[in-house]
Design a protein around this motif. Structure first.
Motif, PDB file in Angstrom:
ATOM      1  N   UNK A 128      -2.946   0.605  -4.284  1.00 51.91           N
ATOM      2  CA  UNK A 128      -3.048  -1.144  -3.663  1.00 51.91           C
ATOM      3  C   UNK A 128      -2.339  -1.711  -4.355  1.00 51.91           C
ATOM      4  N   UNK A 129      -1.383  -2.696  -4.483  1.00 46.06           N
ATOM      5  CA  UNK A 129      -0.825  -3.829  -5.260  1.00 46.06           C
ATOM      6  C   UNK A 129      -1.224  -5.497  -4.932  1.00 46.06           C
ATOM      7  N   UNK A 163       7.828  -1.116  -7.083  1.00 46.54           N
ATOM      8  CA  UNK A 163       7.519  -1.525  -8.012  1.00 46.54           C
ATOM      9  C   UNK A 163       7.133  -3.271  -7.401  1.00 46.54           C
ATOM     10  N   UNK A 164       6.453  -4.647  -8.509  1.00 45.95           N
ATOM     11  CA  UNK A 164       6.515  -5.557  -7.829  1.00 45.95           C
ATOM     12  C   UNK A 164       6.448  -6.083  -6.144  1.00 45.95           C
ATOM     13  N   UNK A 165       5.731  -5.353  -5.783  1.00 46.18           N
ATOM     14  CA  UNK A 165       5.697  -5.529  -3.987  1.00 46.18           C
ATOM     15  C   UNK A 165       6.937  -4.627  -3.214  1.00 46.18           C
ATOM     16  N   UNK A 166       7.898  -4.129  -3.891  1.00 44.84           N
ATOM     17  CA  UNK A 166       8.803  -3.438  -3.237  1.00 44.84           C
ATOM     18  C   UNK A 166       9.262  -1.767  -3.543  1.00 44.84           C
ATOM     19  N   UNK A 212       0.570  -1.388   0.216  1.00 47.61           N
ATOM     20  CA  UNK A 212      -0.375  -0.230   0.019  1.00 47.61           C
ATOM     21  C   UNK A 212       1.131   0.895  -0.076  1.00 47.61           C
ATOM     22  N   UNK A 213       0.688   2.180  -0.867  1.00 50.63           N
ATOM     23  CA  UNK A 213       1.400   3.419  -0.504  1.00 50.63           C
ATOM     24  C   UNK A 213       0.774   4.409  -0.389  1.00 50.63           C
ATOM     25  N   UNK A 238      -0.631  -2.513  -9.586  1.00 50.20           N
ATOM     26  CA  UNK A 238      -0.673  -1.330  -8.639  1.00 50.20           C
ATOM     27  C   UNK A 238      -1.527  -0.232  -9.037  1.00 50.20           C
ATOM     28  N   UNK A 239      -2.850  -1.011  -8.256  1.00 53.98           N
ATOM     29  CA  UNK A 239      -4.130   0.398  -8.912  1.00 53.98           C
ATOM     30  C   UNK A 239      -4.310   1.326  -8.261  1.00 53.98           C
ATOM     31  N   UNK A 240      -4.958   1.882  -8.973  1.00 51.17           N
ATOM     32  CA  UNK A 240      -4.713   3.690  -8.070  1.00 51.17           C
ATOM     33  C   UNK A 240      -6.479   4.411  -7.511  1.00 51.17           C
TER      34      UNK A 240
END
Length: 345
Positions: free
Chosen positions: A234-235, A295-298, A220-221, A242-244
């Motif tokens: 949300x990844x 990117x890719x969860x990290x 989550x960002x 990542x969905x915005x």
């Protein structure tokens, strides 16, 4: 008579051995030569991995389109998933504006298009993009002239490239297409090709940030811009995307009804301040600053570097090594330095 038969028999055996030997030698040579041919064919026909997000060999110039991102416009967004890079930066009133870059695509509906702000020109310049907008602030108008930006303004010089969709309320209803923008640029004799390299150092091989000692798990960002606006992601691990969302609501395309998503997220922490009575903003985006690459969860902390308005922004890891990004579309967030990014598992 018996001796003759024996001689004939011996001759047959000898001949047979010679034939077999010839076949073996010839066959071995054939197999050897055939292997050489196969090896060469493998070299020639081996499929080299290529980027999917853009055509690396294309010289076609990008087109940067200013996108309205006020509350009234968010439900009207169309075509933004086709952008290979999207910038987001704060404007007056605590809202943000987007600048979507399109390259080697023929998106037939993009919008809603809105007016220019001068600091977005820096990011159009670093991509050598044709700049599409509908109106401008006074400072943007002056900078477009002084910097000699190839621009397509729907109010002053490219009205044929835009139209209003009466299904939406003005001023949040101006739309365009790549075909119309390209035709308008061609009519103005703007260069349609460029030798400027791609801004981002894409990797055709997957980039794994978990090997970096500074990595964070980033499922989550949350990226606040002001008290008024927050962008978040949300990844989804199964899709590696990542969905915005904006202000906790999914950011969706009006036409496809699908939620927008990205492969890479770059966050640049940049000081901003108001310089006029309207609250219009300026950015201190020349120099060096901190940020994140996700990117890719990290996620990892990074530094950004920009030497002038027209120079490309470059990105490095904290040890100074070059940052590589994954093959995919990228959101570049120019976040006020006073706001705190939240990255969570």
């Amino acid at each position: 008579m018996a001796k003759r038969r024996k001689k004939r028999k011996n001759r047959k055996k000898t001949g047979l051995l010679l034939v077999v030997l010839a076949i073996l030698i010839g066959g071995g040579s054939y197999l050897y030569l055939n292997q050489d041919v196969q090896d060469e064919l493998k070299k020639v026909t081996k499929i080299q991995p290529t980027l999917k997000i853009v055509d690396e060999n294309s010289k076609r110039r990008s087109i940067a389109v200013m996108i309205d991102n006020s509350d009234a416009a968010r439900g009207n967004h169309i075509g933004l998933q086709d952008a290979y890079i999207t910038y987001e930066a704060i404007t007056e009133g605590g809202i943000t504006r987007l600048m979507a870059l399109f390259k080697d695509v023929n998106t037939d509906l993009i919008g809603p298009v809105r007016s220019s702000r001068h600091y977005f020109l820096d990011y159009a310049l670093e991509n050598d993009a044709i700049y599409a907008h509908y109106g401008w602030s006074d400072r943007a108008k002056n900078d477009i002239s002084s910097l000699d930006i190839n621009n397509l303004n729907g109010i002053t010089n490219a009205s044929d490239a835009y139209w209003r969709d009466q299904n939406f309320y003005a001023p949040h209803n101006v739309y365009t297409s790549i075909e119309k923008l390209k035709a308008s640029a061609e009519a103005k004799s703007y260069a349609l090709k460029t030798d400027t390299p791609l801004l981002l150092p894409y990797s055709v091989k997957p980039v794994h940030l978990e090997t970096d000692e500074n990595h964070l798990v980033a499922n989550q960002v949350v990226i606040p811009y002001s008290y008024y606006h927050t962008t978040s992601y949300q990844y989804k691990e199964e899709e590696q995307r990542y969905y915005r969302s904006m202000n906790d609501e999914a950011h969706t395309d009006y036409k496809t009804k699908k939620q927008y998503h990205v492969k890479n997220i770059l966050i640049l922490k940049i000081p901003n301040y108001s310089f006029d009575s309207y609250g219009r903003q300026d950015l201190e985006n020349i120099g060096t600053g901190d940020g994140y690459f996700i990117t890719s969860g990290y996620a990892i902390p990074i530094q950004w570097h920009k030497n002038s308005r027209s120079k490309e922004t470059t990105y490095t890891k904290m040890d100074g090594s070059e940052l590589k990004v994954n093959d995919g579309n990228t959101a570049i967030h120019i976040q006020p330095i006073t706001q705190e990014t939240t990255i969570q598992e």
